[in-house]
Design a protein around this motif. Structure first.
Motif, short mmCIF file in Angstrom:
data_model
loop_
_atom_site.label_atom_id
_atom_site.label_comp_id
_atom_site.label_asym_id
_atom_site.label_seq_id
_atom_site.Cartn_x
_atom_site.Cartn_y
_atom_site.Cartn_z
N PHE A 1 0.93 -1.25 -0.01
CA PHE A 1 0.23 0.05 -0.10
C PHE A 1 0.76 1.23 0.25
CE2 PHE A 1 -3.05 -3.05 1.86
CZ PHE A 1 -4.00 -2.93 0.80
N LEU A 2 1.76 1.16 0.93
CA LEU A 2 2.64 2.40 0.88
C LEU A 2 3.54 2.72 -0.37
CD1 LEU A 2 3.81 2.59 4.55
CD2 LEU A 2 1.98 3.68 3.57
N GLY A 3 3.86 1.57 -0.79
CA GLY A 3 4.77 1.22 -2.12
C GLY A 3 3.82 1.85 -3.48
N ASP A 4 2.49 1.56 -3.35
CA ASP A 4 1.76 2.23 -4.40
C ASP A 4 1.75 3.77 -4.10
OD1 ASP A 4 1.23 -0.30 -5.15
OD2 ASP A 4 -0.76 -0.66 -4.03
N ILE A 5 1.62 4.32 -3.07
CA ILE A 5 1.11 5.81 -3.09
C ILE A 5 2.68 6.09 -3.37
CG2 ILE A 5 1.10 7.59 -1.34
CD1 ILE A 5 -0.49 5.51 0.29
N TRP A 6 3.74 5.92 -3.01
CA TRP A 6 5.10 6.35 -3.56
C TRP A 6 5.36 6.15 -4.91
CZ3 TRP A 6 10.03 4.35 -0.55
CH2 TRP A 6 10.94 5.00 -0.64
N CYS A 7 4.91 5.17 -5.54
CA CYS A 7 4.84 5.11 -7.16
C CYS A 7 4.18 6.17 -7.83
CB CYS A 7 4.64 3.63 -7.62
SG CYS A 7 4.62 3.66 -9.48
N ILE A 8 2.82 6.22 -7.12
CA ILE A 8 1.79 7.12 -7.74
C ILE A 8 2.44 8.76 -7.72
CG2 ILE A 8 -0.25 8.30 -7.41
CD1 ILE A 8 -1.43 5.86 -6.59
N ILE B 1 3.01 11.39 -10.68
CA ILE B 1 2.63 12.79 -10.44
C ILE B 1 3.72 13.93 -10.65
CG2 ILE B 1 0.96 14.27 -9.29
CD1 ILE B 1 -0.30 11.83 -10.77
N ALA B 2 4.76 13.58 -10.07
CA ALA B 2 5.91 14.53 -10.11
C ALA B 2 6.29 14.79 -11.23
CB ALA B 2 7.11 13.91 -9.07
N ARG B 3 6.54 13.84 -12.16
CA ARG B 3 6.78 13.98 -13.57
C ARG B 3 5.83 14.59 -14.12
NH1 ARG B 3 10.44 10.17 -15.94
NH2 ARG B 3 9.55 10.21 -17.83
N LEU B 4 4.48 14.40 -13.88
CA LEU B 4 3.47 15.22 -14.59
C LEU B 4 3.40 16.60 -14.33
CD1 LEU B 4 1.01 14.81 -16.45
CD2 LEU B 4 -0.51 14.54 -14.39
N HIS B 5 3.53 17.02 -13.00
CA HIS B 5 3.80 18.50 -12.55
C HIS B 5 4.90 19.16 -13.47
CE1 HIS B 5 1.18 17.90 -9.03
NE2 HIS B 5 0.61 18.09 -9.99
N ALA B 6 6.21 18.20 -13.60
CA ALA B 6 7.34 19.09 -14.13
C ALA B 6 6.95 19.17 -15.57
CB ALA B 6 8.50 17.88 -14.03
N PHE B 7 6.16 18.07 -16.35
CA PHE B 7 5.79 18.23 -17.82
C PHE B 7 4.69 19.64 -17.88
CE2 PHE B 7 3.13 17.80 -21.31
CZ PHE B 7 3.92 17.25 -22.11
N GLN B 8 4.08 19.81 -16.91
CA GLN B 8 3.06 21.04 -17.23
C GLN B 8 3.79 22.02 -16.93
OE1 GLN B 8 -1.15 21.69 -15.12
NE2 GLN B 8 0.31 22.04 -13.56
N GLU B 9 4.74 22.24 -16.13
CA GLU B 9 5.39 23.48 -15.93
C GLU B 9 5.95 24.25 -17.16
OE1 GLU B 9 8.88 25.34 -12.85
OE2 GLU B 9 8.21 23.26 -12.62
N LEU C 1 -7.50 13.44 -6.63
CA LEU C 1 -7.60 12.20 -6.30
C LEU C 1 -6.37 11.52 -5.82
CD1 LEU C 1 -9.01 10.99 -9.80
CD2 LEU C 1 -10.24 10.51 -7.68
N VAL C 2 -5.27 12.05 -6.16
CA VAL C 2 -3.88 11.67 -5.41
C VAL C 2 -4.16 11.96 -3.93
CG1 VAL C 2 -1.47 12.31 -5.24
CG2 VAL C 2 -2.55 12.18 -7.45
N VAL C 3 -4.40 12.79 -3.46
CA VAL C 3 -4.78 12.97 -2.04
C VAL C 3 -6.00 12.00 -1.57
CG1 VAL C 3 -5.76 14.75 -0.17
CG2 VAL C 3 -4.35 15.47 -2.12
N LEU C 4 -6.93 11.76 -2.31
CA LEU C 4 -7.82 10.66 -1.74
C LEU C 4 -6.98 9.34 -1.69
CD1 LEU C 4 -10.71 10.23 -1.33
CD2 LEU C 4 -11.26 9.84 -3.61
N MET C 5 -6.25 8.95 -2.82
CA MET C 5 -5.57 7.58 -2.89
C MET C 5 -4.71 7.81 -1.57
SD MET C 5 -6.81 6.20 -5.20
CE MET C 5 -5.71 4.85 -5.11
N LYS C 6 -4.13 8.83 -1.08
CA LYS C 6 -3.11 8.66 -0.01
C LYS C 6 -3.95 8.36 1.37
CE LYS C 6 0.06 11.72 -1.73
NZ LYS C 6 0.94 13.32 -1.59
N VAL C 7 -5.23 8.78 1.30
CA VAL C 7 -6.11 8.45 2.47
C VAL C 7 -6.73 7.08 2.45
CG1 VAL C 7 -8.21 9.13 3.79
CG2 VAL C 7 -6.42 10.82 2.91
N CYS C 8 -7.18 6.58 1.21
CA CYS C 8 -7.98 5.30 1.07
C CYS C 8 -7.00 4.15 1.22
CB CYS C 8 -8.68 5.47 -0.26
SG CYS C 8 -10.09 6.65 -0.30
N ALA D 1 1.17 -0.03 -14.16
CA ALA D 1 1.30 0.02 -12.37
C ALA D 1 -0.03 0.05 -11.95
CB ALA D 1 2.02 1.19 -12.10
N GLY D 2 -0.74 1.18 -12.73
CA GLY D 2 -2.28 1.31 -12.26
C GLY D 2 -3.03 0.11 -12.08
#
Length: 691
Positions: free
Chosen positions: A103-110, A114-122, A137-144, A226-227
């Motif tokens: 579970f924690l590894g899944d969050i880490w991978c996500i 997303i870090a790459r996606l934000h770098a791309f958007q910038e 959704l990323v925040v929700l996944m960290k909780v769920c 991965a997803g």
């Protein structure tokens, strides 16, 4: 005896084999990422740690499988073997750690995705589709995801409901991340149609576009794999708590392995462009360039200028009246060379005059090389009567401003730390200027600056430099700071102009010429000594700018290679200026076979002098090993260009330029359509008037 899920000893055998195979697959991937050369970046370090985390979790879960297969009892005498983790502390801890890894590894991978996606958007400069929903959704996944593991201790339906909800959210997240990349992908696809209209630029832009599309596709593929592996594991984690059958339990166990392998595949896929296997060799030990000069370094005149010259700004003036030995005369000449430099403002002013009626009227920014500019502009501009000097000295010493068409900067009289530019004379002069300006603007690539220079946007670049406070930054460029009249001006060696095809002109000045037969007076054999002098004088303020041309010809020149290794051995800062990541991808392979003995030089005696400095054949081999490490090692010059997030930033910038070209083409097409409509309307009116 079967357990409560109907599994017997023979049912654990395939699970055990698959777990062991998965463990070693992850071990190989982890060893590859740990051993491979990679840039010093937070993103790569996080990727390596995440993969090691999955590997460790899989290894611990192997213990759980072994104990579940071999241990257990029937304490309640119901004919069903008890679950081992309920009666064994080690098994219970291994199960808990395995679930935490998943579970924690899944969050880490996500988070890495997303870090790459934000770098791309910038770098793309525009919000990607559904980016706010993705962040939510990323925040929700960290909780769920942690709550799914906690829900396993609640009544059975709760676990299934929570895991199903989390699975749906995860699938939506995967779909939205893939959709977020569709906007730049569309811009890249559309730009291929626009780029094909211009044959001159089309090939290069097409390569750049294909490179960007390939990187985006890899990012999408990695997260899809991965997803879906995460989603399968989450779904069967909840289902196994409700339906305790042999088939469902086996699928749950395999889905957990698929989750670890899918995440590992995603991490390796996203980091693959940043990794390269090191070149192992028994003789790869680093060796420094010999610091001895071509003349005797032992002072015989008592002035010891080799020790004191770096302390004075102009030591040759203070020692001019005294007789000096060869060693001190060498240091005086080195200090004189080191004191010459040009500002970025001077360089831009000189560039803006090229192509005018008075200065190299046939200059073509797309073709004219530095060698062409030196012969047609630098040498004529630095000649005064029958004598000549370095162009940097001419700019610095001009009192009559009407003699030049641009004002001189007072900054050259101040003692600022310069930057030494290592470049190739066969490269376009426009690209050299672009690399210097890009470095002054704190950029890592010079392609966009070169476009502005081609379009004549010099004043715009000057304004940007002034805003950044870098307009007066000083650079040491051999083409401008070496006195060409004291060496090469009298013979063009039959080289022809790149634009006209005519033999390059020569100069008939009376300036004495000094080559390797006069080592003290010669200005062409002191690059490494001058670098050492500047490094001692300015400590951390002096650095080397490596202006790499689009064909990577810089690495085929003996003096350039010697300068690179000398700067590295002296622990100088080195800034690499590349055209684009596409150029690096195309030519990085040729660097792996680079050897200094295969490099070329304009004069054979220069190459001989460089090899003589390095030493015997064994010393040259060690030098080549150091050169490979310098260029391709984990801390090498080109390492930072292959960082995961930086790569996405470069791709984002490529997509942004593609979108701009598409918009400009659409605007032009719309304008032509309106003009055609107006023309047709005028034609109809003329016909009506005629009738």
């Amino acid at each position: 005896m079967p357990n409560e899920n109907g599994q017997r000893l023979q049912d654990f055998l395939p699970q055990t084999i698959i777990r062991i195979v998965s463990f070693w697959i992850l071990a190989v991937l982890a060893m590859y990422m740990c051993v491979a050369d990679h840039p010093e970046s937070t993103y790569i370090r996080q990727s390596v740690r995440c993969l090691l985390y999955f590997w460790l979790g899989t290894g611990v879960r192997c213990i759980d499988t072994f104990m579940s297969a071999c241990l257990g009892g029937d304490r309640d005498n119901d004919g069903v073997r008890d679950r081992v983790f309920r009666i064994n502390t080690i098994a219970m801890m291994s199960v808990a750690f395995g679930l935490a890894t998943s579970f924690l590894g899944d969050i880490w991978c996500i988070q890495l995705v997303i870090a790459r996606l934000h770098a791309f958007q910038e770098a793309f400069g525009e919000s990607l589709p559904c980016i706010r929903v993705i962040n939510c959704l990323v925040v929700l996944m960290k909780v769920c995801m942690p709550f799914v593991a906690f829900a396993a201790r609640l009544p059975d339906p709760t676990t299934l409901v929570v895991s199903t909800f989390t699975t749906l959210c995860l699938l939506v997240l995967v779909a939205l991340v893939c959709r977020a990349y569709l906007l730049p992908l569309k811009a890249l696809r559309d730009s291929r149609k626009v780029d094909s209209k211009d044959e001159a630029m089309g090939k290069q832009l097409l390569k750049e576009t294909q490179f960007a599309m390939r990187v985006i596709f890899v990012a999408q593929l990695g997260f899809v794999v991965a997803g879906f592996s995460m989603a399968t594991f989450l779904l069967f984690f909840g289902l196994e708590r409700v339906t305790r059958t042999n088939a469902v339990t086996s699928i749950y166990q395999y889905s957990g392995l698929a989750d670890s392998l899918g995440n590992a595949f995603c991490i390796v896929l996203l980091s693959a462009s940043s990794l390269s296997l090191p070149k192992f060799s028994p003789k790869k030990a680093a060796v420094a360039i010999e610091e001895e000069n071509l003349v005797n370094t032992n002072c015989t005149c008592g002035q010891q200028l080799a020790r004191t010259s770096c302390q004075a700004s102009q030591p040759w003036k203070s020692a001019a009246a005294n007789a000096t030995c060869d060693a001190c005369a060498w240091e005086i000449k080195v200090a004189e060379l080191a004191n010459r430099r040009v500002s970025v403002s001077n360089l831009l002013s000189f560039y803006s005059q090229l192509g005018s009626t008075r200065l190299m009227s046939h200059f073509d920014p797309e073709k004219s090389t530095t060698n062409d500019v030196v012969r047609h502009a630098v040498i004529p501009e630095s000649r005064h009567g029958t004598m000549g000097e370095a162009l940097a000295e001419s700019w610095h010493g001009v009192e009559d401003k009407s003699r030049k068409y641009f004002p001189m900067q007072n900054v050259l009289t101040k003692d600022y730390a310069p930057r030494m530019v290592t470049h190739h004379w066969a490269n376009r002069f426009r690209d050299l200027v672009a690399a210097v300006v890009a470095d002054a603007l704190h950029l890592s690539r010079w392609d966009s600056v070169a476009q502005h220079l081609s379009f004549g946007d010099v004043e715009m670049l000057r304004e940007r430099l002034a805003e950044s406070g870098s307009l007066d930054s000083q650079y040491w460029i051999c083409a401008l700071c070496i006195n060409q009249h004291a060496s090469i001006c009298g013979n063009s060696m039959g080289v022809r102009d790149t634009v006209t095809g005519d033999v390059l002109p020569f100069c008939d000045c009376s300036t004495p010429k000094y080559f390797n037969d006069h080592p003290v007076e010669c200005e062409l054999n002191k690059f490494d000594s001058m670098m050492q002098h500047l490094h001692r004088r300015y400590a951390q303020g002096f650095l080397q700018v490596v202006a790499i041309d689009t064909d990577f010809n810089l690495f085929s020149r003996a003096w350039c290679v010697a300068e690179l290794v000398e700067a590295h051995n002296s622990q100088m800062d080195q800034h690499v200026m590349l055209h684009s990541p596409t150029v690096l991808e195309e030519h990085s392979g040729q660097l792996s076979s680079l050897k200094v003995e295969n490099c070329e030089s304009s004069r054979p005696e220069d190459k001989e002098a460089i090899l003589l400095k390095i030493g015997a054949e064994a010393d040259i081999e060690r030098f080549n090993g150091r050169l490979q490490q310098l260029l391709l090692g984990s801390k090498g010059l080109l390492a930072g260009w292959l960082d995961g997030q930086k790569l996405l930033q470069e791709v984002g910038a490529i997509a942004a330029r593609a979108r701009t070209r598409c918009l400009a083409d659409a605007h032009n097409a719309r304008g032509m359509e309106l003009n055609q409509c107006q023309h047709d309307r005028n034609g109809d009116n003329s016909d009506d008037f005629a009738v």
